[in-house]
Scaffold this active site. Structure first.
Site, short mmCIF file in Angstrom:
data_model
loop_
_atom_site.label_atom_id
_atom_site.label_comp_id
_atom_site.label_asym_id
_atom_site.label_seq_id
_atom_site.Cartn_x
_atom_site.Cartn_y
_atom_site.Cartn_z
N GLU A 37 0.89 -1.17 0.00
CA GLU A 37 0.00 0.00 0.00
C GLU A 37 0.92 1.22 0.00
O GLU A 37 1.45 1.60 1.04
CB GLU A 37 -0.90 -0.08 1.23
N CYS A 63 -2.07 9.10 2.34
CA CYS A 63 -1.75 8.61 1.00
C CYS A 63 -2.90 8.87 0.01
O CYS A 63 -2.66 8.99 -1.18
CB CYS A 63 -1.40 7.13 1.04
#
Ligand code: NAD
Length: 476
Positions: free
Chosen positions: A250, A284
């Site tokens: 991720e 993110c």
């Protein structure tokens, strides 16, 4: 408030001192040193590996109902302890108390979701090829998992790594962020107090490359889950490949936001500004490149800048503050270098654009207009409180701009046109897509990216599946 003891949690023991190296933990709002976090030695990591291997068979044999009971209990304990843990997250990471409280609830929900979902690790029975024959597909825990959790969601990130592995029947070693160790330990303590046996979980801190190098070289570790930047993700993926370990990556993002000319501009701005400056942009999936239809660009840019200029910045513990400092001393410089370069390349500084004077690692909420696509900030993840604005004329141009980077984590679009919504769903390259919404992370939904933003997903049924292997059994 005194800071909790900081230690390594290995095989049920709290380890610190004994000649271990340490690293200071700093309150980013004040620069004050909160404590010293011990860094794991090779011997510590070997101990964690040995415990993970030894504890796996009994944890696996416990079965999903019992494991679920423990996860559910840990979720309850987190809720009971929510105020103290949320304050810890604000003090260690800088986010506002309101954000920290929400993050803690999501961490509890993550455990509760996995407590249930672990019972649904279904296999299947295939149609037989001959009388008396049986063919089944079963799901089994992959084995000891190594999870790497960064500092930006100091509660939520460790909870994801721990919840998925534990529900699947795996043991797990989490290398949590050295910047926010008290938070990771508070999450792990809820599991320990709920009754998760010693050895099933470990929380370690260390020199990141040393820890990942050591854990990923071990045959004990069967799967790796990393959250962090693209360059580090590539390094860890290469290390994992050498041992053919399963990986969930991720990684970073550079989320585009397409704003079409049929929206209520003020309503979109209210959502967009709050989403942009949440956790000072250190997310993110933070909305970053705002591509706005040329018919409404000027109004949108002026409204964004006005809101940014009056956005309340300060210590996240203080009432009314909506944005805290950047999380550690390296961040203001990293953000400033991108912003300065963009202004040098011709971007218009519409709001902010400078570090804030005084103690702590504060940077002004910043808005840059008409940013050239070649500027570094249009191509590298800023991970800070800066919105970069650009214009588009046609639908195809908007899609091309959204897809122009190697990143593909999150994307957002705002429009009332239903056909356009369908086309955006088809054409935008991202793992997650918010239409008229910035809410894209919930425990029951997969969270992950495409392209260089990584592969695999956390959360959702996909998050559990990442910790399971598939076995085909035939009997006759
Ligand atoms: P950094 O690259 O030093 O560290 C980022 C994270 O990766 C930290 O948690 C760190 O402990 C870990 N890390 C670094 N090298 C590692 C290694 N060799 N092995 C294992 N773990 C390692 O950068 P930083 O200044 O702390 O953070 C800024 C950058 O990190 C951002 O630009 C962003 O791209 C990325 N980041 C991403 C996320 C995310 O949610 N995807 C979260 C935090 C940071």
């Amino acid at each position: 408030m005194t800071h909790p003891d900081l230690h390594l949690l290995i095989d049920g023991r709290q380890l610190c001192g004994e000649g271990r190296r340490t690293r200071p933990v700093v309150n980013p709002a004040s620069g004050e040193i909160l404590g010293e976090v011990p860094l794991a030695s090779s011997a510590d990591l070997d101990r964690a590996l040995e415990a993970a291997q030894r504890s796996w068979p009994a944890w696996r044999a416990l079965g999903p109902q019992q494991r679920g009971n423990l996860l559910r209990k840990a979720g309850e304990l987190l809720r009971e302890r929510s105020e103290a843990i949320a304050r810890l997250a604000t003090v260690e990471e800088g986010k506002t108390l309101a954000e920290a409280r929400l993050e803690l609830i999501i961490a509890a929900e993550t455990f509760e979701w996995y407590a249930e979902e672990g019972r649904r690790a279904y296999g299947r029975v295939l149609p037989q090829r001959a009388s008396g024959m049986r063919m089944t597909v079963v799901k089994e825990p992959v084995g000891p998992v190594a999870g790497f959790a960064p500092w930006n969601f100091p509660l939520g990130n460790p909870a994801r790594k721990l919840g998925s592995a534990l529900a699947a029947g795996c043991t797990v070693i989490v290398k949590a962020a050295e910047e926010t160790p008290g938070c990771a330990l508070a999450i792990a303590q809820a599991l320990v107090d709920a009754g998760v046996p010693a050895g099933v979980i470990a929380v370690v801190f260390g020199v990141p490359a040393e820890v990942s190098g050591h854990l990923l070289a071990s045959p004990v570790i069967r799967a790796v889950s990393f959250t962090g930047s693209v360059p580090v993700g590539k390094q860890l993926a290469a290390l994992a490949a050498a041992g053919m370990k399963r990986t969930t990556m991720e990684l970073g993002g550079h989320a585009p936001v397409l704003v079409f000319d049929d929206v209520d501009v003020e309503a979109v701005l209210d959502l967009a500004v709050a989403a942009k400056f949440r956790n000072a942009g250190q997310i993110c999936v933070s909305p970053t490149r705002f591509y706005v239809h040329e018919a409404i660009y000027e109004k949108f840019a002026a409204g964004f800048a006005a809101r940014a200029r009056s956005w309340p910045v300060g210590n996240g513990l203080d009432e009314g503050v909506k944005m805290g400092p950047l999380a550690h001393a390296r961040r203001p410089q990293a953000v400033a270098s991108l912003i300065d370069e963009a202004i040098g390349a011709g971007a218009k500084r519409l709001a902010g654009g400078a570090p804030m004077a005084g103690k702590g690692f504060f940077y002004q909420p910043t808005v840059l207009g008409d940013v050239p696509e070649a500027a570094r900030i249009m191509n590298e993840e800023p991970f800070g409180p800066v919105a970069v604005l650009g214009r588009f004329g046609s639908f195809d141009e908007a899609i091309a701009k959204a897809n122009r980077l190697p990143y593909g984590l999150a994307a957002y679009a705002f429009t009332q046109n239903a056909r356009r919504v369908n086309l955006i769903g088809e054409q935008v390259e991202s793992g997650m897509l918010g239409i008229n919404s910035f809410t894209i992370a919930v425990p029951e939904a997969p969270f992950g990216g495409v392209k260089e933003s990584g592969y695999g997903s956390e959360e959702g049924i996909e998050g559990l599946d990442a910790c399971l292997v598939t076995k085909f059994i035939t009997e006759s």
